[in-house]
Design a protein around this motif. Sequence first.
Motif, short mmCIF file in Angstrom:
data_model
loop_
_atom_site.label_atom_id
_atom_site.label_comp_id
_atom_site.label_asym_id
_atom_site.label_seq_id
_atom_site.Cartn_x
_atom_site.Cartn_y
_atom_site.Cartn_z
N MET A 25 0.83 -1.21 0.00
CA MET A 25 0.00 0.00 0.00
C MET A 25 0.86 1.26 0.00
SD MET A 25 -3.14 -1.05 2.55
CE MET A 25 -4.07 0.42 2.11
N LEU A 26 1.81 1.33 -0.93
CA LEU A 26 2.66 2.50 -1.06
C LEU A 26 2.00 3.54 -1.96
CD1 LEU A 26 6.18 0.84 -1.55
CD2 LEU A 26 5.18 1.74 0.55
N PRO A 27 2.17 4.81 -1.66
CA PRO A 27 1.62 5.83 -2.55
C PRO A 27 2.41 5.99 -3.84
CG PRO A 27 2.80 6.85 -0.75
CD PRO A 27 2.77 5.38 -0.46
N CYS A 28 3.64 5.50 -3.86
CA CYS A 28 4.50 5.55 -5.04
C CYS A 28 5.12 4.18 -5.26
CB CYS A 28 5.61 6.59 -4.86
SG CYS A 28 5.04 8.30 -4.98
N LEU A 73 -5.73 9.69 3.90
CA LEU A 73 -4.32 9.29 3.81
C LEU A 73 -4.18 7.79 3.59
CD1 LEU A 73 -2.88 11.46 6.73
CD2 LEU A 73 -2.66 11.90 4.28
N PHE A 74 -5.08 7.00 4.20
CA PHE A 74 -4.99 5.54 4.13
C PHE A 74 -5.19 5.01 2.71
CE2 PHE A 74 -7.09 1.37 4.37
CZ PHE A 74 -6.10 0.65 5.05
N VAL A 75 -6.11 5.60 1.97
CA VAL A 75 -6.44 5.07 0.64
C VAL A 75 -5.60 5.68 -0.47
CG1 VAL A 75 -8.81 4.57 1.33
CG2 VAL A 75 -8.29 6.77 0.28
N ASN A 76 -4.63 6.52 -0.10
CA ASN A 76 -3.77 7.13 -1.12
C ASN A 76 -2.71 6.12 -1.56
OD1 ASN A 76 -2.52 9.00 -2.79
ND2 ASN A 76 -1.29 9.85 -1.13
N VAL A 77 -3.15 5.10 -2.26
CA VAL A 77 -2.28 4.00 -2.67
C VAL A 77 -2.05 4.09 -4.17
CG1 VAL A 77 -2.00 1.49 -2.77
CG2 VAL A 77 -3.16 2.55 -0.82
N PHE A 103 -8.31 10.85 -6.71
CA PHE A 103 -9.10 11.59 -7.70
C PHE A 103 -10.59 11.51 -7.36
CE2 PHE A 103 -11.65 11.50 -11.61
CZ PHE A 103 -11.38 12.77 -12.09
N TRP A 104 -11.05 10.29 -7.03
CA TRP A 104 -12.48 10.13 -6.73
C TRP A 104 -12.86 10.83 -5.43
CZ3 TRP A 104 -14.82 9.00 -10.88
CH2 TRP A 104 -14.25 8.16 -11.83
N LEU A 105 -11.95 10.80 -4.46
CA LEU A 105 -12.23 11.51 -3.21
C LEU A 105 -12.28 13.02 -3.42
CD1 LEU A 105 -10.11 9.51 -0.60
CD2 LEU A 105 -12.61 9.58 -0.80
N SER A 106 -11.45 13.52 -4.34
CA SER A 106 -11.46 14.95 -4.61
C SER A 106 -12.73 15.39 -5.30
CB SER A 106 -10.24 15.33 -5.47
OG SER A 106 -10.32 14.70 -6.75
N MET A 107 -13.43 14.45 -5.94
CA MET A 107 -14.70 14.78 -6.58
C MET A 107 -15.86 14.82 -5.58
SD MET A 107 -14.13 15.27 -9.82
CE MET A 107 -12.54 15.98 -9.36
#
Length: 436
Positions: free
Chosen positions: A93-96, A296-300, A307-311
């Motif tokens: 579950m890394l963001p990068c 922060l948790f789902v930023n994988v 993107f969907w959370l920002s909508m």
Amino acid sequence: MTGADPGARQLDQTPTWAVSLVCAVIVVISIGLESILHHVGEWFHKRKKKAMMEALEKIKAELMVLGFISLLLTFGQNFIAGICITEGAANTMLPCPVRHEQTGEHQPALEHQPAALEHHRRLLLYEHRLLSAGAAAAACKPGHVPLISINGLHQLHIFIFFLAVFHVVYSAITMCLGRLKIRGWKAWEQEAAANENSLNDPTRFRLTHETSFVRGHTNFWTQTPFLFYLACLYRQFFMAVRRADYITMRNGFVSVHLAPGSKFDFQKYIKRSLEDDFKVVVGISPVLWTSAVIFLFVNVEGWYAMFWLSMMPLVVIIAVGTKLQAIITQMAVEIQERHAVVQGIPLVQVSDKHFWFAWPKLVLHLIHLTLFQNAFELTYFFWIWYEFGLRSCFHKNFNLQILRVIVGIGTQFLCSYITLPLYALVTQVVIYLYLK
């Protein structure tokens, strides 16, 4: 600290003038900030703005909470860095994508971006220096790595600082835009006060469909639910509050709440109502902190959850604005259905049953959630830009990130300038007519 870099000077080898200079600068900045907040509070007190005083106290409390979180990270960094986990768990579950710093496998992807490459090199050198300083605390057995490195904790400190600064900025922007919108209603208030006798002349009979308020909200599209809400969706962007809407709302409030002939500044009252609502939306509740942790948790990497959370804030605030417009339109439809002829200005009659779950405060909570999520996402973007560069692995799809920022700014403007003032106007009429 044990295991420190031999080339790094400790405080016992640092000139006292350097230590005192740095401390003096920090103290001056802190005292200056406290003095500014104190003068702002005195200004609110002189103008008898109780709601704004309470909002300022909430901002101070939230800054104190953020400062306490930063203090805990500083005090417990050796303990946190000393917690070891397996490399397998560390690489999930890394963001990068996984970057192998020693072999440089991630370097070719940045060869065509010299600025980003140089930024990552500086980060790598900085991390090596901090990790060497915390080697004793972060010593793990083979196959294990620290839960969070010292450098990662330092970056969290920067993120908390960004949260504190941007929270104050977003709060100020929200209040300024809301007040700017309501200030535009002052001309309508002056006109209504000057012509109050003629507007409410009991000998002035009109058909309901000839009044500006009813005519502007009733048409063929009110007969079909789909067209009804589609029109309400459109109106919040281009005709959120018209002159006829304001005067009719004002008449409904004054007729029920005040004696005939009373002088009352409804626009000023709505401004105070906006301040009461601002006092609510400026706070950060445990639910909002939970949403930030989930964010922060789902930023994988590969999930595109960001993107969907920002909508979500945009979708929620459009739904809220559409609902508020629907309530105003329902007032007009009910007037037309109840009466064929009216005296003077139509008298609106509405209660909290017009809201979702008969709960007007739910709309304010949704506005609160929208403002917080939107502010958090924009803060996160600028923090990533500062820490890792504009075109880092966090922003793999750069055009998508730019779209997120544009949507965030648009959502902030829509919520602060249109939806929040509209809520202040509608709910005051709703609540007081319901209590009557």
